[in-house]
Write a protein that holds these residues in place. Sequence first.
Motif, PDB file in Angstrom:
ATOM      1  N   TYR A  15      41.252  33.224  48.708  1.00  0.00           N
ATOM      2  CA  TYR A  15      42.522  33.465  48.043  1.00  0.00           C
ATOM      3  C   TYR A  15      43.172  34.749  48.556  1.00  0.00           C
ATOM      4  CZ  TYR A  15      45.760  33.879  44.077  1.00  0.00           C
ATOM      5  OH  TYR A  15      46.871  33.982  43.281  1.00  0.00           O
ATOM      6  N   LEU A  16      42.381  35.799  48.693  1.00  0.00           N
ATOM      7  CA  LEU A  16      42.918  37.064  49.202  1.00  0.00           C
ATOM      8  C   LEU A  16      43.404  36.938  50.640  1.00  0.00           C
ATOM      9  CD1 LEU A  16      40.437  39.665  47.675  1.00  0.00           C
ATOM     10  CD2 LEU A  16      42.779  39.123  46.935  1.00  0.00           C
ATOM     11  N   TYR A  79      43.853  23.853  44.847  1.00  0.00           N
ATOM     12  CA  TYR A  79      42.846  24.398  43.925  1.00  0.00           C
ATOM     13  C   TYR A  79      43.546  24.965  42.680  1.00  0.00           C
ATOM     14  CZ  TYR A  79      40.562  24.480  48.488  1.00  0.00           C
ATOM     15  OH  TYR A  79      40.092  24.153  49.727  1.00  0.00           O
ATOM     16  N   PRO A  80      44.116  24.112  41.847  1.00  0.00           N
ATOM     17  CA  PRO A  80      44.937  24.627  40.736  1.00  0.00           C
ATOM     18  C   PRO A  80      44.194  25.529  39.746  1.00  0.00           C
ATOM     19  CG  PRO A  80      44.652  22.240  40.579  1.00  0.00           C
ATOM     20  CD  PRO A  80      44.067  22.670  41.890  1.00  0.00           C
ATOM     21  N   LEU A  81      43.007  25.163  39.328  1.00  0.00           N
ATOM     22  CA  LEU A  81      42.305  25.964  38.328  1.00  0.00           C
ATOM     23  C   LEU A  81      41.791  27.278  38.913  1.00  0.00           C
ATOM     24  CD1 LEU A  81      41.571  25.949  35.362  1.00  0.00           C
ATOM     25  CD2 LEU A  81      39.398  24.879  35.973  1.00  0.00           C
ATOM     26  N   TYR A  82      41.121  27.198  40.050  1.00  0.00           N
ATOM     27  CA  TYR A  82      40.643  28.418  40.704  1.00  0.00           C
ATOM     28  C   TYR A  82      41.815  29.352  41.015  1.00  0.00           C
ATOM     29  CZ  TYR A  82      35.620  27.828  41.749  1.00  0.00           C
ATOM     30  OH  TYR A  82      34.249  27.757  41.684  1.00  0.00           O
ATOM     31  N   SER A  83      42.930  28.798  41.468  1.00  0.00           N
ATOM     32  CA  SER A  83      44.087  29.622  41.815  1.00  0.00           C
ATOM     33  C   SER A  83      44.662  30.317  40.592  1.00  0.00           C
ATOM     34  CB  SER A  83      45.172  28.772  42.477  1.00  0.00           C
ATOM     35  OG  SER A  83      44.724  28.329  43.719  1.00  0.00           O
ATOM     36  N   PHE A  84      44.706  29.609  39.477  1.00  0.00           N
ATOM     37  CA  PHE A  84      45.209  30.203  38.245  1.00  0.00           C
ATOM     38  C   PHE A  84      44.378  31.432  37.876  1.00  0.00           C
ATOM     39  CE2 PHE A  84      45.068  30.612  33.610  1.00  0.00           C
ATOM     40  CZ  PHE A  84      46.413  30.776  33.332  1.00  0.00           C
ATOM     41  N   PHE A  85      43.059  31.277  37.896  1.00  0.00           N
ATOM     42  CA  PHE A  85      42.186  32.399  37.554  1.00  0.00           C
ATOM     43  C   PHE A  85      42.244  33.501  38.610  1.00  0.00           C
ATOM     44  CE2 PHE A  85      39.993  29.030  35.018  1.00  0.00           C
ATOM     45  CZ  PHE A  85      40.295  29.575  33.782  1.00  0.00           C
ATOM     46  N   ALA A  86      42.319  33.116  39.874  1.00  0.00           N
ATOM     47  CA  ALA A  86      42.371  34.107  40.952  1.00  0.00           C
ATOM     48  C   ALA A  86      43.644  34.945  40.877  1.00  0.00           C
ATOM     49  CB  ALA A  86      42.264  33.412  42.310  1.00  0.00           C
ATOM     50  N   ASP A  87      44.735  34.330  40.448  1.00  0.00           N
ATOM     51  CA  ASP A  87      45.980  35.073  40.317  1.00  0.00           C
ATOM     52  C   ASP A  87      45.836  36.187  39.288  1.00  0.00           C
ATOM     53  OD1 ASP A  87      48.654  35.438  41.186  1.00  0.00           O
ATOM     54  OD2 ASP A  87      49.360  34.581  39.308  1.00  0.00           O
ATOM     55  N   TRP A  88      45.131  35.906  38.186  1.00  0.00           N
ATOM     56  CA  TRP A  88      44.943  36.933  37.163  1.00  0.00           C
ATOM     57  C   TRP A  88      43.926  37.984  37.599  1.00  0.00           C
ATOM     58  CZ3 TRP A  88      48.654  37.712  34.066  1.00  0.00           C
ATOM     59  CH2 TRP A  88      49.492  36.657  33.724  1.00  0.00           C
ATOM     60  N   VAL A  89      42.947  37.595  38.393  1.00  0.00           N
ATOM     61  CA  VAL A  89      42.005  38.586  38.941  1.00  0.00           C
ATOM     62  C   VAL A  89      42.752  39.495  39.914  1.00  0.00           C
ATOM     63  CG1 VAL A  89      39.930  38.915  40.346  1.00  0.00           C
ATOM     64  CG2 VAL A  89      39.970  37.137  38.589  1.00  0.00           C
ATOM     65  N   MET A  90      43.620  38.905  40.755  1.00  0.00           N
ATOM     66  CA  MET A  90      44.398  39.715  41.687  1.00  0.00           C
ATOM     67  C   MET A  90      45.337  40.646  40.915  1.00  0.00           C
ATOM     68  SD  MET A  90      46.642  38.620  45.032  1.00  0.00           S
ATOM     69  CE  MET A  90      48.017  37.879  44.170  1.00  0.00           C
ATOM     70  N   PHE A  91      45.935  40.172  39.837  1.00  0.00           N
ATOM     71  CA  PHE A  91      46.795  40.999  38.992  1.00  0.00           C
ATOM     72  C   PHE A  91      46.010  42.212  38.480  1.00  0.00           C
ATOM     73  CE2 PHE A  91      48.742  41.986  34.835  1.00  0.00           C
ATOM     74  CZ  PHE A  91      50.061  42.163  35.216  1.00  0.00           C
ATOM     75  N   LYS A  92      44.798  41.957  37.972  1.00  0.00           N
ATOM     76  CA  LYS A  92      43.931  43.046  37.496  1.00  0.00           C
ATOM     77  C   LYS A  92      43.570  43.990  38.643  1.00  0.00           C
ATOM     78  CE  LYS A  92      39.757  42.597  37.696  1.00  0.00           C
ATOM     79  NZ  LYS A  92      38.785  43.133  38.669  1.00  0.00           N
ATOM     80  N   ASP A  93      43.269  43.427  39.813  1.00  0.00           N
ATOM     81  CA  ASP A  93      42.908  44.262  40.964  1.00  0.00           C
ATOM     82  C   ASP A  93      44.081  45.120  41.436  1.00  0.00           C
ATOM     83  OD1 ASP A  93      40.320  43.338  40.926  1.00  0.00           O
ATOM     84  OD2 ASP A  93      40.572  41.938  42.600  1.00  0.00           O
ATOM     85  N   ILE A  94      45.309  44.625  41.264  1.00  0.00           N
ATOM     86  CA  ILE A  94      46.487  45.421  41.610  1.00  0.00           C
ATOM     87  C   ILE A  94      46.654  46.552  40.597  1.00  0.00           C
ATOM     88  CG2 ILE A  94      49.008  45.385  41.733  1.00  0.00           C
ATOM     89  CD1 ILE A  94      48.714  42.513  42.949  1.00  0.00           C
ATOM     90  N   ILE A  95      46.505  46.243  39.327  1.00  0.00           N
ATOM     91  CA  ILE A  95      46.636  47.264  38.279  1.00  0.00           C
ATOM     92  C   ILE A  95      45.588  48.362  38.444  1.00  0.00           C
ATOM     93  CG2 ILE A  95      46.351  47.696  35.789  1.00  0.00           C
ATOM     94  CD1 ILE A  95      47.787  45.044  35.326  1.00  0.00           C
ATOM     95  N   THR A  96      44.371  47.974  38.795  1.00  0.00           N
ATOM     96  CA  THR A  96      43.290  48.944  38.957  1.00  0.00           C
ATOM     97  C   THR A  96      43.263  49.559  40.354  1.00  0.00           C
ATOM     98  OG1 THR A  96      41.697  47.213  39.533  1.00  0.00           O
ATOM     99  CG2 THR A  96      41.858  47.838  37.200  1.00  0.00           C
ATOM    100  N   ARG A  97      44.245  49.208  41.160  1.00  0.00           N
ATOM    101  CA  ARG A  97      44.444  49.734  42.517  1.00  0.00           C
ATOM    102  C   ARG A  97      43.311  49.380  43.481  1.00  0.00           C
ATOM    103  NH1 ARG A  97      48.226  54.904  42.152  1.00  0.00           N
ATOM    104  NH2 ARG A  97      49.416  54.184  40.374  1.00  0.00           N
ATOM    105  N   LYS A  98      42.631  48.306  43.180  1.00  0.00           N
ATOM    106  CA  LYS A  98      41.645  47.776  44.119  1.00  0.00           C
ATOM    107  C   LYS A  98      42.360  47.081  45.276  1.00  0.00           C
ATOM    108  CE  LYS A  98      37.411  45.036  44.044  1.00  0.00           C
ATOM    109  NZ  LYS A  98      36.550  44.173  43.205  1.00  0.00           N
ATOM    110  N   ILE A  99      43.556  46.556  44.965  1.00  0.00           N
ATOM    111  CA  ILE A  99      44.446  45.933  45.952  1.00  0.00           C
ATOM    112  C   ILE A  99      45.765  46.677  45.864  1.00  0.00           C
ATOM    113  CG2 ILE A  99      45.730  43.851  46.566  1.00  0.00           C
ATOM    114  CD1 ILE A  99      43.493  42.211  45.355  1.00  0.00           C
TER     115      ILE A  99
END
Length: 101
Positions: A15-16, A79-99
């Motif tokens: 996904y990344l 990959y609709p379900l995995y993508s949905f969850f991955a989008d929120w993980v990426m959102f969290k990673d952006i907020i925490t400045r991991k990305i």
Amino acid sequence: MARKFESFQAFYQFYLQEHQNTHCRRMHFVGSSLVIAILIAMLITQYWALLLALPICGYGFAWFGHFFYEHNKPATFQYPLYSFFADWVMFKDIITRKITI
């Protein structure tokens, strides 16, 4: 044919790779932020028709980022379900400045 992933973590690495463009990641972040804002507004106002705006904002901004910046198909299509969850993980990673965006 869709690839099989042994775990969500394996999928998230894929996904990344599909989200390397900074502008595409920004579009995802804006869409996800709007989804949260709409959910809050909907709960406060109890105007349930706002539910209709959730997929338009969430997917609309993300897909715009893919088509105009990343130039690839969104992973949601395969990959609709995995993508949905991955989008929120990426959102969290952006907020925490991991990305970065």
